[in-house]
Scaffold this motif. Structure first.
Motif, short mmCIF file in Angstrom:
data_model
loop_
_atom_site.label_atom_id
_atom_site.label_comp_id
_atom_site.label_asym_id
_atom_site.label_seq_id
_atom_site.Cartn_x
_atom_site.Cartn_y
_atom_site.Cartn_z
N GLY A 51 0.81 -1.00 -0.06
CA GLY A 51 0.04 0.01 -0.11
C GLY A 51 0.91 1.01 -0.04
N THR A 54 2.58 1.58 -3.56
CA THR A 54 1.45 1.96 -4.45
C THR A 54 1.28 3.69 -4.29
OG1 THR A 54 0.37 -0.53 -4.53
CG2 THR A 54 -0.76 1.75 -5.24
N LEU A 55 1.21 3.79 -3.05
CA LEU A 55 1.06 5.49 -2.71
C LEU A 55 2.20 6.06 -3.53
CD1 LEU A 55 -0.28 5.81 0.84
CD2 LEU A 55 -1.46 6.35 -1.31
N ASP A 58 1.86 6.31 -7.03
CA ASP A 58 0.90 7.27 -7.76
C ASP A 58 -0.30 6.24 -8.75
OD1 ASP A 58 1.46 9.72 -6.35
OD2 ASP A 58 2.74 10.03 -7.90
N ALA A 60 -3.44 5.04 -8.45
CA ALA A 60 -4.63 5.15 -7.60
C ALA A 60 -5.49 4.09 -8.02
CB ALA A 60 -5.38 6.42 -8.10
N LEU A 63 -4.83 1.17 -5.45
CA LEU A 63 -4.77 1.46 -4.10
C LEU A 63 -6.17 0.54 -3.41
CD1 LEU A 63 -3.25 2.88 -2.10
CD2 LEU A 63 -4.46 5.05 -2.54
N LEU A 101 -7.14 4.41 3.48
CA LEU A 101 -6.43 4.16 2.27
C LEU A 101 -7.59 4.24 1.09
CD1 LEU A 101 -4.40 0.91 2.59
CD2 LEU A 101 -3.65 3.11 2.14
N SER A 105 -7.33 7.13 -1.90
CA SER A 105 -7.50 6.40 -3.52
C SER A 105 -8.32 7.39 -4.26
CB SER A 105 -8.08 5.11 -3.24
OG SER A 105 -9.44 5.20 -2.96
N SER A 129 -8.32 -4.68 -10.73
CA SER A 129 -8.54 -4.03 -9.40
C SER A 129 -9.63 -4.39 -8.50
CB SER A 129 -8.02 -2.60 -9.28
OG SER A 129 -8.11 -2.08 -8.01
#
Length: 211
Positions: A51, A54-55, A58, A60, A63, A101, A105, A129
Motif C-alpha cells: 500500500g 502504491t502510494l 501514484d 490510484a 490502491l 486508504l 485513493s 482491481s
C-alpha cells in the motif's frame, strides 16, 4: 531513494508470495482449500508495505485493492478467536487503515509520465482491481456465514480472472514489483480450484463402472 521504495515493494510481494505458499502447503496436507492463520498475518504485512509502495507510485487504480483487503484480512484474524459477534481490536485497526486508504485513493494522483497509460489499459487495470477487491468480500461473506475463516470456490474463480487482468496491466506498466506479485498467482489459484472441487465432488463407488 527509489531503491529503498523498490525494496519496500519487493519485501511486500515476498510476504504475499509466502502467504500463498503457506496456504498451498496447508491445503495440500488437508486435501482441500484451507485458510491458516499465518496466511492472514502475512497478508496484513504485505498489504501495508505494498500500500505504501502504491502510494509512492501514484497508482490510484490499484490502491483500493489494499484498502478493502486490509479490513478483510483483519476481520479474518478475528474469526478464529470466537469473537465473531463483536469487532476485534485487530479488525478495528485494520478497518481504520482501510478507510484511510480508500480516502487517499479518491484523491487525484500526481501526474507522472512514467505511470500514464492509455485509457484501454487503465480500464483493464480498473477491472482487475475491482475483481481483486471483490474476491475477499466474497471470502469474508462466506466466512461470516460459517463462523470460521475459509476460501469458497468462487473466491478462487474471481481471483484467477482478476489476477490475469492485473498481470496484463503490470506487464504494460513495466513495474517489476507488480509483475513479481501477479505472475505466480494463476498457478496457485488453479490448484486451489482443483482442491476445492475435488473436496466437494461425490466419491466414486467401488466396483461400479458406467457402461
Amino acid at each position: 531513494m527509489e531503491r529503498a521504495w523498490l525494496a519496500v515493494g519487493l519485501i511486500g510481494q515476498a510476504l504475499f508470495f509466502s502467504r500463498f505458499f503457506v496456504q498451498w502447503l496447508a491445503s495440500e496436507r488437508a486435501g482441500r482449500s484451507v485458510a491458516p492463520r499465518s496466511f492472514w498475518w502475512l497478508s496484513l504485512g504485505g498489504t501495508l508495505l505494498l500500500g505504501a509502495y502504491t502510494l509512492h507510485r501514484d497508482q490510484a487504480i490499484l490502491l483500493p485493492i489494499f484498502a478493502i483487503n486490509l479490513g478483510v484480512y483483519a476481520r479474518n484474524l478475528a474469526l478464529p478467536s470466537g469473537r465473531c459477534g463483536r469487532l476485534h481490536p485487530v479488525a478495528a485497526a485494520g478497518l481504520g487503515l482501510c478507510a484511510g486508504l480508500l480516502l487517499l485513493s479518491l484523491a487525484p494522483p500526481a501526474a507522472r509520465p512514467a505511470t500514464a497509460l492509455e485509457p484501454g489499459w487503465r480500464f483493464v487495470g480498473a477491472i482487475g482491481s475491482a475483481l481483486w477487491s471483490v474476491r475477499f468480500l466474497i471470502q469474508w461473506y462466506a466466512s461470516e456465514r460459517r463462523g470460521s475463516s475459509h476460501f469458497p470456490p468462487n473466491f478462487w474463480i474471481v481471483s484467477l480472472v482478476g489476477n490475469l487482468a492485473l498481470l496484463a496491466y503490470a506487464l504494460r506498466l513495466g513495474d517489476p514489483v507488480y509483475i513479481a506479485g501477479f505472475l505466480p498467482g494463476p498457478l496457485v489459484q488453479a490448484r486451489n480450484l482443483m482442491l476445492s472441487f475435488s473436496a466437494t465432488s461425490p466419491p466414486r463407488r467401488n466396483g461400479t463402472q458406467e457402461q
